[in-house]
Design a protein around this motif. Structure first.
Motif, PDB file in Angstrom:
ATOM      1  N   ARG A 194       0.837  -1.193   0.000  1.00 36.57           N
ATOM      2  CA  ARG A 194       0.000   0.000   0.000  1.00 36.57           C
ATOM      3  C   ARG A 194       0.878   1.251   0.000  1.00 36.57           C
ATOM      4  O   ARG A 194       2.080   1.182   0.243  1.00 36.57           O
ATOM      5  CB  ARG A 194      -0.931   0.018   1.215  1.00 36.57           C
ATOM      6  CG  ARG A 194      -0.235  -0.197   2.538  1.00 36.57           C
ATOM      7  CD  ARG A 194      -1.214  -0.585   3.644  1.00 36.57           C
ATOM      8  NE  ARG A 194      -0.551  -1.306   4.713  1.00 36.57           N
ATOM      9  CZ  ARG A 194       0.019  -0.752   5.776  1.00 36.57           C
ATOM     10  NH1 ARG A 194       0.010   0.561   5.897  1.00 36.57           N
ATOM     11  NH2 ARG A 194       0.588  -1.481   6.695  1.00 36.57           N
ATOM     12  N   TYR A 195       0.227   2.376  -0.293  1.00 37.10           N
ATOM     13  CA  TYR A 195       0.929   3.653  -0.222  1.00 37.10           C
ATOM     14  C   TYR A 195       0.947   4.159   1.215  1.00 37.10           C
ATOM     15  O   TYR A 195       0.105   3.796   2.039  1.00 37.10           O
ATOM     16  CB  TYR A 195       0.269   4.684  -1.138  1.00 37.10           C
ATOM     17  CG  TYR A 195       0.525   4.422  -2.601  1.00 37.10           C
ATOM     18  CD1 TYR A 195       1.814   4.493  -3.117  1.00 37.10           C
ATOM     19  CD2 TYR A 195      -0.513   4.098  -3.465  1.00 37.10           C
ATOM     20  CE1 TYR A 195       2.061   4.248  -4.461  1.00 37.10           C
ATOM     21  CE2 TYR A 195      -0.273   3.846  -4.812  1.00 37.10           C
ATOM     22  CZ  TYR A 195       1.021   3.919  -5.296  1.00 37.10           C
ATOM     23  OH  TYR A 195       1.251   3.670  -6.613  1.00 37.10           O
ATOM     24  N   TYR A 196       1.920   5.025   1.487  1.00 30.27           N
ATOM     25  CA  TYR A 196       2.166   5.515   2.842  1.00 30.27           C
ATOM     26  C   TYR A 196       2.539   6.986   2.758  1.00 30.27           C
ATOM     27  O   TYR A 196       3.307   7.389   1.887  1.00 30.27           O
ATOM     28  CB  TYR A 196       3.320   4.700   3.441  1.00 30.27           C
ATOM     29  CG  TYR A 196       3.679   4.963   4.881  1.00 30.27           C
ATOM     30  CD1 TYR A 196       3.141   4.187   5.902  1.00 30.27           C
ATOM     31  CD2 TYR A 196       4.590   5.960   5.227  1.00 30.27           C
ATOM     32  CE1 TYR A 196       3.498   4.395   7.228  1.00 30.27           C
ATOM     33  CE2 TYR A 196       4.952   6.176   6.543  1.00 30.27           C
ATOM     34  CZ  TYR A 196       4.402   5.384   7.542  1.00 30.27           C
ATOM     35  OH  TYR A 196       4.762   5.598   8.857  1.00 30.27           O
ATOM     36  N   VAL A 239      -1.394  14.201  10.346  1.00 27.33           N
ATOM     37  CA  VAL A 239      -2.583  14.360   9.512  1.00 27.33           C
ATOM     38  C   VAL A 239      -2.485  13.466   8.285  1.00 27.33           C
ATOM     39  O   VAL A 239      -3.458  12.838   7.861  1.00 27.33           O
ATOM     40  CB  VAL A 239      -2.761  15.836   9.091  1.00 27.33           C
ATOM     41  CG1 VAL A 239      -3.972  15.993   8.174  1.00 27.33           C
ATOM     42  CG2 VAL A 239      -2.889  16.724  10.324  1.00 27.33           C
ATOM     43  N   SER A 240      -1.286  13.385   7.712  1.00 27.76           N
ATOM     44  CA  SER A 240      -1.057  12.539   6.548  1.00 27.76           C
ATOM     45  C   SER A 240      -1.378  11.077   6.841  1.00 27.76           C
ATOM     46  O   SER A 240      -2.003  10.389   6.044  1.00 27.76           O
ATOM     47  CB  SER A 240       0.400  12.669   6.092  1.00 27.76           C
ATOM     48  OG  SER A 240       0.645  11.921   4.927  1.00 27.76           O
ATOM     49  N   ARG A 241      -0.968  10.610   8.018  1.00 19.11           N
ATOM     50  CA  ARG A 241      -1.229   9.219   8.388  1.00 19.11           C
ATOM     51  C   ARG A 241      -2.720   8.974   8.597  1.00 19.11           C
ATOM     52  O   ARG A 241      -3.213   7.863   8.346  1.00 19.11           O
ATOM     53  CB  ARG A 241      -0.449   8.864   9.656  1.00 19.11           C
ATOM     54  CG  ARG A 241       1.040   8.784   9.432  1.00 19.11           C
ATOM     55  CD  ARG A 241       1.428   7.633   8.500  1.00 19.11           C
ATOM     56  NE  ARG A 241       1.213   6.355   9.157  1.00 19.11           N
ATOM     57  CZ  ARG A 241       0.606   5.316   8.599  1.00 19.11           C
ATOM     58  NH1 ARG A 241       0.135   5.396   7.361  1.00 19.11           N
ATOM     59  NH2 ARG A 241       0.489   4.176   9.257  1.00 19.11           N
ATOM     60  N   LEU A 242      -3.452   9.988   9.024  1.00 21.49           N
ATOM     61  CA  LEU A 242      -4.901   9.855   9.130  1.00 21.49           C
ATOM     62  C   LEU A 242      -5.513   9.617   7.753  1.00 21.49           C
ATOM     63  O   LEU A 242      -6.384   8.749   7.588  1.00 21.49           O
ATOM     64  CB  LEU A 242      -5.488  11.118   9.767  1.00 21.49           C
ATOM     65  CG  LEU A 242      -7.023  11.166   9.858  1.00 21.49           C
ATOM     66  CD1 LEU A 242      -7.555  10.011  10.705  1.00 21.49           C
ATOM     67  CD2 LEU A 242      -7.470  12.505  10.442  1.00 21.49           C
ATOM     68  N   LEU A 266      -6.975   3.728   3.120  1.00 21.80           N
ATOM     69  CA  LEU A 266      -6.439   2.367   3.199  1.00 21.80           C
ATOM     70  C   LEU A 266      -5.151   2.203   2.382  1.00 21.80           C
ATOM     71  O   LEU A 266      -4.783   1.084   2.009  1.00 21.80           O
ATOM     72  CB  LEU A 266      -7.488   1.339   2.745  1.00 21.80           C
ATOM     73  CG  LEU A 266      -8.803   1.342   3.527  1.00 21.80           C
ATOM     74  CD1 LEU A 266      -9.766   0.327   2.930  1.00 21.80           C
ATOM     75  CD2 LEU A 266      -8.563   1.062   5.009  1.00 21.80           C
ATOM     76  N   GLY A 267      -4.490   3.316   2.083  1.00 24.01           N
ATOM     77  CA  GLY A 267      -3.252   3.259   1.313  1.00 24.01           C
ATOM     78  C   GLY A 267      -3.445   2.903  -0.143  1.00 24.01           C
ATOM     79  O   GLY A 267      -2.469   2.559  -0.826  1.00 24.01           O
ATOM     80  N   HIS A 268      -4.665   3.010  -0.645  1.00 21.40           N
ATOM     81  CA  HIS A 268      -4.944   2.603  -2.018  1.00 21.40           C
ATOM     82  C   HIS A 268      -4.802   3.741  -3.029  1.00 21.40           C
ATOM     83  O   HIS A 268      -4.733   3.491  -4.237  1.00 21.40           O
ATOM     84  CB  HIS A 268      -6.364   2.038  -2.120  1.00 21.40           C
ATOM     85  CG  HIS A 268      -6.564   0.759  -1.382  1.00 21.40           C
ATOM     86  ND1 HIS A 268      -5.582  -0.203  -1.252  1.00 21.40           N
ATOM     87  CD2 HIS A 268      -7.657   0.274  -0.725  1.00 21.40           C
ATOM     88  CE1 HIS A 268      -6.049  -1.218  -0.553  1.00 21.40           C
ATOM     89  NE2 HIS A 268      -7.295  -0.959  -0.212  1.00 21.40           N
TER      90      HIS A 268
END
Length: 231
Positions: free
Chosen positions: A169-171, A206-209, A215-217
């Motif tokens: 997934r993307y992060y 905030v980015s991680r939220l 869902l990293g898609h």
């Protein structure tokens, strides 16, 4: 693994400089260590491939992780057993993790196959790399990156090596857009402690939220992946 760029006059900003500044990214580094260590069981053998300055390896109990690193300037910073050649390692691992390393290696597929051979059947690999070639910038050039990745490419190199991919997934959702702006502005590739601290404390949470919401898609500055060597 750092890779310096040199001219006849001076040594320019390089991977070692980048690692030193990124050590101030408390949330970023803490989150990645939590991901790496989340499923480690007592007594498991672990290899940090491309340990850099020991940012992640040093967080484990001393002696519980082997570190592979080739930069002689970084070796003294690693508190774990260090190896400059993984072919000298005559044991198999339950977990191998590699964070921001494969992009420095021209023939990354061959290296992933070497790591596959170092894992026990049922062993896991965790991979973290920079994402999206369209945001390849002067920063990538300065620290010696050959490429950036998308989810499909990471899955492909893992599967080509024989792994069964369990997650890709993307992060860092916001990091993609910050990096795109950085490229558009034509920055010289350097980062500062102040910018890293601001991003880490203000933007990154905030980015991680958004990573969780999407869902990293959708998109991100990095690709994060996990895979297993079949029994």
């Amino acid at each position: 693994m750092s890779q310096a760029k040199q001219t006849a006059e001076k040594v320019e900003y390089n991977g070692s400089d980048n690692l030193a500044i990124m050590s101030h990214a408390v949330n970023y580094n803490g989150g990645l260590y939590k991901w790496v260590a989340s499923d480690v069981r007592p007594g498991e053998t672990i290899l940090d491939f491309g340990a850099g300055n020991g940012e992640y390896a040093n967080r484990f109990p001393i002696g519980s992780v082997d570190a592979a690193e080739i930069d002689p300037d970084l070796l003294p910073l690693i508190k774990q057993p260090v190896y400059t050649d993984i072919n000298a390692l005559n044991k198999s691992y339950d977990l191998i993790y590699t964070i921001n390393v494969l992009e420095h290696i021209e023939h990354h597929g061959a290296i992933v196959k070497d790591l596959y051979a170092k894992l026990k059947p049922g062993g896991r690999i965790k991979v973290f790399v920079p994402a999206r070639q369209e945001i390849f910038s002067n920063m990538d050039e300065h620290v010696g990156h050959y490429r950036r990745y998308d989810k499909q490419l990471v899955r492909q190199i893992l599967e080509d090596a024989g792994f069964r991919v369990t997650d890709v997934r993307y992060y860092d959702f916001a990091g993609y857009f910050i990096s795109l702006l950085y490229k558009w502005m034509g920055k010289d590739g350097r980062i500062t402690k102040e910018s890293v601290v601001f991003y880490d404390r203000v933007v990154f949470p905030v980015s991680r939220l958004f990573d969780k919401l999407t869902l990293g898609h959708v998109i991100g500055k990095n690709v994060i992946a996990e895979a297993v060597r079949p029994n």
